[in-house]
Structures are given as structure tokens and as C-alpha cells.
Design a protein around this motif. Structure first.
Motif: not given
Length: 129
Positions: A69-74
Motif C-alpha cells: 500500500e505504501e509503495e502504491f501510494t508513493a
């Protein structure tokens, strides 16, 4: 012995441009260069080996990446900031948004060489599949 994918060659108009587009978007690094190849290692040890080929020989491919999720957000922030055309669906009928398939998030976009890229946070069918 198990069979694992080790690497794949990604035909590109410009290998450096394609590798840097990918690494900047996902916060990765170029991990090697030899001969005509510029390699980018993924978290599971597979490398994408970008190679410059004549543009008329590039057959567009689809590359899907499972990210946190964090990688997607970035990455999605990069997509929006850089004005990269993107879609919630592979047929490109839902522009400028993401999908929420299988309880996660997903987005489709093209790389500089015309390959269809997909980022998903949950595998198809969900985590129990």
C-alpha cells in the motif's frame, strides 16, 4: 528443484530512459549494466533487463507488479505529479483513477516504450487465492 523466473528482457526505445522511468516511479535502483542491458532487480530477485531495440520491433507487453500500500501510494503520487496518463481498467475506459479490485488498489499506465504497466496491492482473487 523449483522453477523460478530469473529475468526477462524488456525491449525499449531507449533502455536508460525506460529503466529510469521505472526506477523513479517505484523507488528502485538500477542494479547492473552489461552489454546492451540495464538491469533493475525486483524484491523477489527477478530482474527486468531493459534493452534498446529498433522501435518498429517492439511488441507491447503487459507487466503487472504487486506492491505494498505504501509503495502504491508513493508511485501513484509520482504518476499524478508527472502527468502520466493512467486508468483504473486495462481497456482504458476509466481514466484518471484507480480500481479497488479484490479489496486493494490497482492502476494501469504505459511506459515510454508503449508497454502496459499495472500496479496492484492485492493479487487477483485476493490473498486467499
Amino acid at each position: 528443484m523449483s522453477v523460478d523466473l530469473n529475468h526477462t528482457i524488456v525491449h525499449s526505445r531507449d533502455a536508460r530512459e525506460a529503466a529510469e522511468f521505472f526506477t523513479r516511479l517505484l523507488g528502485l535502483e538500477i542494479t547492473g549494466e552489461w552489454g546492451p542491458f540495464i538491469a533493475v532487480a525486483l524484491g523477489n530477485g527477478v530482474t527486468l533487463d531493459f534493452a534498446t531495440v529498433p522501435e518498429d520491433t517492439i511488441t507491447p507487453q503487459h507487466y503487472a507488479f504487486l506492491v505494498s500500500e505504501e509503495e502504491f501510494t508513493a508511485a501513484y503520487a509520482q504518476i499524478e505529479q508527472r502527468g502520466i496518463e493512467h486508468y483504473a481498467d486495462p481497456r482504458r475506459t476509466r481514466p484518471g483513477t484507480v480500481n479497488h479490485n479484490d479489496g486493494g488498489r490497482g492502476v494501469y499506465f504505459m511506459d515510454p516504450s508503449g508497454h502496459a504497466m499495472e500496479l496492484i496491492t492485492v493479487p487477483y482473487g485476493g490473498w486467499g487465492a
